[in-house]
Scaffold this active site. Structure first.
Site, PDB file in Angstrom:
ATOM      1  N   HIS A   1     -15.035  55.227 -16.630  1.00  0.00           N
ATOM      2  CA  HIS A   1     -14.616  54.867 -15.275  1.00  0.00           C
ATOM      3  C   HIS A   1     -15.543  53.750 -14.809  1.00  0.00           C
ATOM      4  CE1 HIS A   1     -13.692  55.162 -11.031  1.00  0.00           C
ATOM      5  NE2 HIS A   1     -12.798  56.098 -11.265  1.00  0.00           N
TER       6      HIS A   1
ATOM      7  N   ARG B   1     -14.682  70.457 -14.865  1.00  0.00           N
ATOM      8  CA  ARG B   1     -15.203  70.728 -13.528  1.00  0.00           C
ATOM      9  C   ARG B   1     -14.212  71.595 -12.763  1.00  0.00           C
ATOM     10  NH1 ARG B   1     -13.803  66.264  -8.961  1.00  0.00           N
ATOM     11  NH2 ARG B   1     -12.389  64.911 -10.093  1.00  0.00           N
TER      12      ARG B   1
ATOM     13  N   GLU C   1     -14.181  56.858  -1.871  1.00  0.00           N
ATOM     14  CA  GLU C   1     -14.201  56.457  -3.289  1.00  0.00           C
ATOM     15  C   GLU C   1     -13.026  55.537  -3.554  1.00  0.00           C
ATOM     16  OE1 GLU C   1     -13.940  59.539  -6.198  1.00  0.00           O
ATOM     17  OE2 GLU C   1     -15.443  60.814  -5.242  1.00  0.00           O
TER      18      GLU C   1
ATOM     19  N   GLU D   1     -16.259  60.940 -17.643  1.00  0.00           N
ATOM     20  CA  GLU D   1     -15.920  59.781 -16.820  1.00  0.00           C
ATOM     21  C   GLU D   1     -16.718  58.538 -17.184  1.00  0.00           C
ATOM     22  OE1 GLU D   1     -13.956  61.542 -12.830  1.00  0.00           O
ATOM     23  OE2 GLU D   1     -16.117  61.297 -12.745  1.00  0.00           O
TER      24      GLU D   1
ATOM     25  N   TRP E   1      -8.713  57.933 -16.434  1.00  0.00           N
ATOM     26  CA  TRP E   1      -7.840  59.098 -16.596  1.00  0.00           C
ATOM     27  C   TRP E   1      -6.373  58.729 -16.745  1.00  0.00           C
ATOM     28  CZ3 TRP E   1      -4.753  58.739 -12.353  1.00  0.00           C
ATOM     29  CH2 TRP E   1      -5.298  58.152 -11.207  1.00  0.00           C
TER      30      TRP E   1
ATOM     31  N   ASN F   1     -16.218  68.765  -2.999  1.00  0.00           N
ATOM     32  CA  ASN F   1     -15.762  67.441  -3.452  1.00  0.00           C
ATOM     33  C   ASN F   1     -14.337  67.520  -3.944  1.00  0.00           C
ATOM     34  OD1 ASN F   1     -16.419  64.602  -4.286  1.00  0.00           O
ATOM     35  ND2 ASN F   1     -15.807  65.423  -6.289  1.00  0.00           N
ATOM     36  N   GLU F   2     -13.516  66.618  -3.482  1.00  0.00           N
ATOM     37  CA  GLU F   2     -12.125  66.528  -3.944  1.00  0.00           C
ATOM     38  C   GLU F   2     -11.531  67.929  -4.136  1.00  0.00           C
ATOM     39  OE1 GLU F   2     -11.926  63.818  -7.293  1.00  0.00           O
ATOM     40  OE2 GLU F   2     -11.857  62.096  -5.959  1.00  0.00           O
TER      41      GLU F   2
END
Lengths: 669, 669, 669
Positions: free
Chosen positions: B364, B116, B313, B361, B321, B154-155
């Site tokens: 996660h 990403r 989040e 992910e 990770w 995002n982030e």
């Protein structure tokens, strides 16, 4: 002495000073500089090293006025100048308009502008720009009375010893064609029948770029040779340019001789210098850094052919490029400085005069620190100036040694190429192990090249001389036959100068001299320690040896080779040839060194000194000696000597007392 | 409070939910999702973050129908939506047709599509595509009743905080021209007289690309500033786009405030947000991860100017990770969630609602795990929903602290550039050392920027503020003069905002305030520990200090600086200025903190709590307080308090019992 | 046996020899070679592997004369030849004129000529050149009487298992289109709804190039599959070329089956070979290297479908590519060689006949070392020849096992992709842990693929079979139902063949078989060791399990899961299914293996042998057995057996004595 050139530097007494970068400072600060320099007794400065972008701010536009003023001011103050060619780092406009002159790594990564030395010295285009700059500087200052020495470029090869750019590749091919004449000769030397590497023409050859696995080792070794030669070629081109303008001015460049700098073959560089100059920095984490300093100074003297040499840079205290930059302890800088002088330096210079406020080296100590005059560092700068003036008589005197240790740059390179019996072998670790045992015994040592006069020594130590030509191996054998005790350590003589293995049993080139035949290497695993029959341990290496003329000095007490020889000795002519086929622990090395020196009847410079007290003598032409005693301990020491102590200016009637951490220099009667 | 904006999020009570990625699931699963969300009390979801390739499957073709359906369904269920601009990762067709928008590393390596954030935010071409996407989303859903908040991108900067592409280089030059006006000003700020780096025009300047050695540190620092600014510029462009369409809808993006996220200067970002949102993840290997959580929450509150903020989040259990992704212990997620609320969060959200079956992910943890409903994780999801509903009254209340610790992102960046006295120095290690001592004493702390109102605090802790402007240094001095006890630790105030050393003695900017002059740094070697005169140890750092107005609080008991000061204190106006010139061991830090708090008359939030029990108060506008007690121990604890316990809904008559590993929240009378 | 092909190699008895590279040597040395080969009993040599640049020194020019002479000479000496296609490394002229055929790393780094294998096998241009070369060799030597076997290329994939060049990317897209048919199918398999990765056409797909963070795991897994397939495709193209010319000559290539070689799915390669050949090298630092050798030999036999196989390369002593290359101990090479034969090898060959003097492998041991004939290594070469002649009757016999351990290359690949619950998990570490426990118990084991006949075994061990298809999981379940004791270890059955998680509880594919449901993984931290209820320790892994049909064999005694199951067992049909949900220490593994074997009534090959004595039986068609006893200890050992000892040619009347470090082979009556 292989090289009888006189000391060409026209500075009275011992030279004292450092790098001076006035372009970083205001005019007012520059005026203060000169005042403080005079107070400290500075008499020589390196100027203009990184001034290219200030002298030629854009292509073809020159601004020399500021430098004119600096040189005039220094001259007025009686300070002489080692003037740089200003070529040590290309200006941004040059790399931006010609990115093709940037160097590259083996994986193709381009090394950009932003730091220093971002240039491929093999690039004809870059060289043209650099020579133009050098000529401009030379023409401008040819007749300036401050000019004492040309400082050609600076620390050549420091950050980019190997460049893999297209320019370098092209130059490598030219170099190879000159070396080998025909591509068939190259194929034979490199063993290209292996792995389908036969070249049909020189045009097909590449530098050892990143490849799927181990690149041909002979190709690597030749690339290392080429890279050293190419840096030297750059020196020569710059030197010839300034020499054409100022044939009367001596030239040099600052080497970086130490246990860490590997890639420049300074033995081959030295003949091109009017004098040999060195930059040396301590490793702060090394508790024996003063021994490494002594080694580096002895290398410098060896490279200088025994002549005095310049200490061009060292540091007053911490450097900036180690992980944890240790400040020097009280008195340490004075001891370091005088240790260099003791081993042949006729100058003590620093990087740099005034500590920078900006840039990547702003945390590198200087003669005048950030905190200014009221500091221990600056007080020591003043004290050092005083001491060097007292030592003026030392100038021109030389060191004499009965023991030599052989340093060979190509053997260092070759021994470090991967896919060897043990990649854990480190050439300098072996070198330092033997050097340190000699240092601790107080024996003065020359660190010499294979091409120096080896017949002068009673004892010759040859650590891990992996690659050696027939002729050089013969010179070592001749030394033994001529009466020397020669000690050779493992993984020596294995290959010829092309990195081709000598067949028929190891250690190929020295098998006959040593009277041994080894059929197989048995490298030890990490943390594996075996025992010798005197109870000492040894690690890293063992090999399956047969004595064929030699006697066994130590045998293995355990391990798969138990009972077979580990250390041997053979009487040869008037001398002896020892072989140490493993890496003994420190006490084992010391015992072997003791036996070797006893056999050769070699004594310490001053017998009976306690551990940590260093004594070295310089000898003047008139036969008088200067005894340097450097006390690296916290206890005062008594030394039996007669003469005049120069630093404190008093007579010594047979017993010199050196205070803890202090240094004394006695002109002996 | 520096920023009096009201809470703009129109969700009742505390927001509860997480990222929701319905595009990964079948329609049937999506229907089940909504049913379970309602059961859990979810009221807010982040939707559409990674939907670009699903919403615009090829250039200019849009497929919104599936998202229409999702939003309608959520609205119907009473769940509101933080709708993303869908720009967080470019679709494959975009990077394939325009590889020039891919980001690059300093060595030139291109970062390709496949993960990403494979985009250069500085690329005008990429930005045009991204703004088009954002506008399409905004136009489509401008009037959708589920839309509560814009989640911009995002982030930002998570994986590519620094891009070295040509697009970034061009933008850097524009940024520099704006910052410096003239290239001469840049040359002065960067000290380009060093190493021949003088620029003749902005066009010559590069990002700090890979170079032969250390790149100019001021250049690096400015590139770090630029990179943070450029990410923020991307945010602003996206925000302005959606704001133009929906001026009534608040906007934010999720920060990643923690001890690990370094490269975004969130203090400068916050003013551009309608509310501050944070993503926070525990480090599983850290036994004190709950202290780091408290720190991160305090940073979030500081960045939010003291206002409530969103926890956008975190994780219900393990992340994916880290090397060994620890699952949370029983109750740990509940404690984590309420600890965030205790320190000012008015929302608890997770990545993500339902655990993915595919993609990087998929391991996660999520609110609804792979194993489904019949799991402890989902049961805790339900329990957390219940608790947050009980905590609805907390909304809008604020935390008050008498102690502040200063966090400065540019100082963090500058202190970490290489070629420093000790590259082993780590800004966050220093920060955490002092923060943890305060946490362990139960003292509530604000983590504030230099630009917040420092005069509000009784005690100000300033760890390793390496770089500081004159004005900011003055603000710290003013706090001391105004009555605060200010503690500054080593390697502070050394350079100005351009990373130029302040001359005349360290610690430059604070020399006068602290009443000390340091002439030289003496970094310690690895594993080297020296002793202070109270018998405690200290490592990493020492320096040669003279008191010039200060008194010695601790002196060195051994080492080369034995007898000279290591910790000092100077009375200043109504306050005091402490200097800690080394890194004391934990007990040493605690003793200093104890003396500092005693001097400033600062008490814990709840005196007398055992170690490991965390107590923080939020204060409502009406003067009532909410006492959060989080028991990180295996023993139950008694807390003296009166009021109504909200989680278990019972009255506390003066003695609250908190079970092992549990949390209680008392609305105090 | 899944593959009833007869042994196609027309060499009498067991084949003995090695790689032979005469192009590196003079004619005189080549003549000596043949003389010594005959003395040693060599009967098969691999020739021409790296001869491309010698056979085609420039494009289209061929020089076969030297090779003609070599082959004629070998034929005359009665030595047969495995003739290579000479394509293993492209000649310099080819990569220099066509740099586009060079392979690339994920970060774009080009892997240049200078070593070997610097070619992209997916490049159509390279393949055209390689096929031309192969055809020329085949045509030249089609009828040469020495030709016994085609050695296609060499160690395919050794240095470049994954190529990221444009040629590889194009081939990957073709492979994907063939695998998935539609891009929608690919999107579903890869879960590209995650992180905006949806592809609109196959043209958009890239190899997993370097990206900002974790690349899509399914994409990685498919690229690993493609890479293995593409290397095999290269093999097939070369094989088809030579087969067209010489349909009567068998073909193979040398695999590298061991615990270290991961990237070629040899199970899928084997059907394309006329016989299976292996290269195996010991890891010198591993004290249990002989167990790893046994494992590798068992893998080879499994890949060969139970048939005899060729040991194509191993080493007489040290290799050159490890950090510290250990020489073999006295007798070790003989033990290694016969251990391979014991486990099914019908040839013993080495890299290489004569140790090279130059090139990257000059320190790799050979049958004839640098030191020549008068060496232990060459004496062992002679002794091995003698022993292999004595073992001629063994040819064609097979090994039989009641226990199998499952090896699956794609599961190995998938389990090693990052962003897993614990990246510290290592597939081969788990494999070796269970294999070694079986080896130490003296039990003969088949290492088999999922596609072999699993119903033949009494016990089946399935370590960490992370990814598995429904059909393969069913085959394992069927084995249990059919009566086998099946043991499955943690992180098995988690994902399908696309790396998509099986939902509803772990371990997905085996949940029903094992009768457990795990709701969450609890990986342990580094150095974290928990205790099982039998007092043994376990590390790395734990998970939150519920028994749903299984019984608890071991429960956790401490840690967050104390009291819950760690090892379980479920009766299934006539068999049992065990689950080991952690990594027990060695004694714990041994105890579990003991229980498993007892349950399945499996005995060692020879009961009662002391530790370190290896016994394996080969069975001839006529029912007779050959018992190999290999004594890896320093004590002699007694073995109850009757028959004829072949190596020392004497009758054994019931009690065989095997000397320390020696080997015996008894043809049992």
């Amino acid at each position: 002495m292989t090289d009888p050139r006189p000391w060409p530097l026209d500075v009275p007494g011992l030279a004292y000073g450092g790098d001076y970068n006035p372009e970083q400072w205001s005019r007012q600060t520059q005026l203060e500089d000169v005042k403080l320099m005079k107070e400290a007794g500075v008499n020589l400065l390196s100027v203009g090293i990184f001034s290219w972008s200030m002298l030629e701010p854009r292509e073809g536009v020159y601004t020399f006025a500021w430098l004119d003023e600096v040189l005039d001011r220094l001259h007025e103050a009686g300070i002489r100048v080692a003037l740089a060619t200003a070529t040590a780092s290309p200006p941004p406009w040059l790399t931006r308009s010609h990115p093709e002159i940037l160097p590259r790594k083996p994986d193709g990564t381009v090394l950009h502008q932003g730091a220093r030395q971002s240039c491929a010295v093999a690039s004809p285009l870059f060289r043209r720009y650099a020579l133009t700059m050098a000529r401009r500087v030379a023409e401008r200052y040819a007749d300036h009375p401050a000019l004492a020495l040309w400082h050609i470029d600076n620390e050549l090869g420091c950050h980019v010893p190997h460049d893999y750019s297209d320019a370098a590749a092209a130059a490598f091919r030219v170099w190879l064609a000159r070396r080998y004449g025909t591509v068939d000769a190259l194929n034979a030397a490199w063993g290209t029948a292996f792995w389908s590497q036969r070249y049909d023409s020189f045009d097909e050859v590449l530098p050892p770029l990143q490849a799927p696995t181990f690149v041909n080792p002979s190709q690597q070794l030749d690339f290392f040779r080429f890279s050293s030669d190419e840096l030297l070629a750059h020196y020569r081109a710059l030197r010839d340019t300034v020499r054409e303008v100022t044939p009367h001015v001596p030239t040099t460049t600052n080497f970086m001789m130490s246990s860490a700098t590997k890639w420049m073959d300074y033995h081959s560089w030295a003949p091109e210098m009017d004098l040999v100059a060195n930059d040396h920095y301590l490793i702060g984490s090394d508790p024996h850094a003063h021994v490494e300093l002594a080694y580096s100074a002895d290398v410098s003297r060896g490279v200088a052919g025994g002549h005095p040499w310049m200490l061009m840079e060292h540091s007053t205290s911490a450097v900036n490029w180690q992980v944890r930059n240790r400040a020097k302890r009280p008195g340490e800088m004075l001891r370091n400085s005088l240790a260099h002088v003791a081993r042949g330096a006729d100058s003590v210079m620093f990087f740099q005069w005034r500590q920078s406020a900006a840039g990547a080296e702003r945390y590198h100590s200087s003669m005048l620190p950030h905190a200014g005059r009221d500091t221990e560092v600056f007080r020591d700068t003043l004290e050092l100036g005083r001491r060097l003036r007292a030592l003026a008589p030392v100038r021109g005197s030389v060191v004499r040694a009965e023991v030599a240790i052989v340093l060979d740059y190509p053997a260092w390179w070759a021994s470090g190429i991967e896919a060897h019996p043990s990649d854990a072998l480190d050439y300098q670790e072996e070198m330092q192990r033997w050097y340190r045992a000699l240092w601790e015994r107080g024996v003065t040592v020359d660190v010499v090249s294979l091409h120096s006069d080896l017949s002068r020594y009673r004892t010759l130590v040859v650590p891990t001389l992996y690659s050696v030509s027939d002729a050089d191996a013969q010179r070592i054998a001749d030394a033994a036959t001529g009466g020397a005790s020669v000690l050779i350590t493992f993984f020596s003589g294995i290959v010829d100068e092309h990195d081709r293995v000598r067949l028929g049993g190891y250690p190929g080139a020295f098998r006959e001299l040593l009277g041994v035949r080894s059929e197989e290497f048995h490298p030890l695993q990490e943390h594996e320690i075996l025992t010798l029959d005197d109870g000492t341990g040894a690690d890293l290496w063992s090999e399956k040896i047969h004595c064929e003329g030699a006697e066994t000095v130590r045998a293995w007490a355990d391990g798969p080779l138990a009972g077979s020889p580990a250390v041997t000795r053979r009487r040869v002519g008037d001398g002896a040839a020892w072989y140490v086929a493993t890496r003994p622990e420190r006490s084992g090395v010391d015992a072997i060194v003791g036996a070797l020196l006893a056999e050769a009847d070699v004594s310490p410079e001053v017998p009976g000194l306690p551990p940590g007290v260093e004594a070295v003598r310089r000898h003047a032409d008139d036969g008088s000696g200067f005894l340097f005693v450097i006390n690296h301990t916290g206890a005062s020491v008594e030394v039996p000597v007669r003469g005049h102590e120069l630093l404190h200016d008093h007579e010594i009637q047979g017993r010199l007392t050196v205070a803890p951490w202090d240094t004394a220099v006695v002109r002996e009667h």
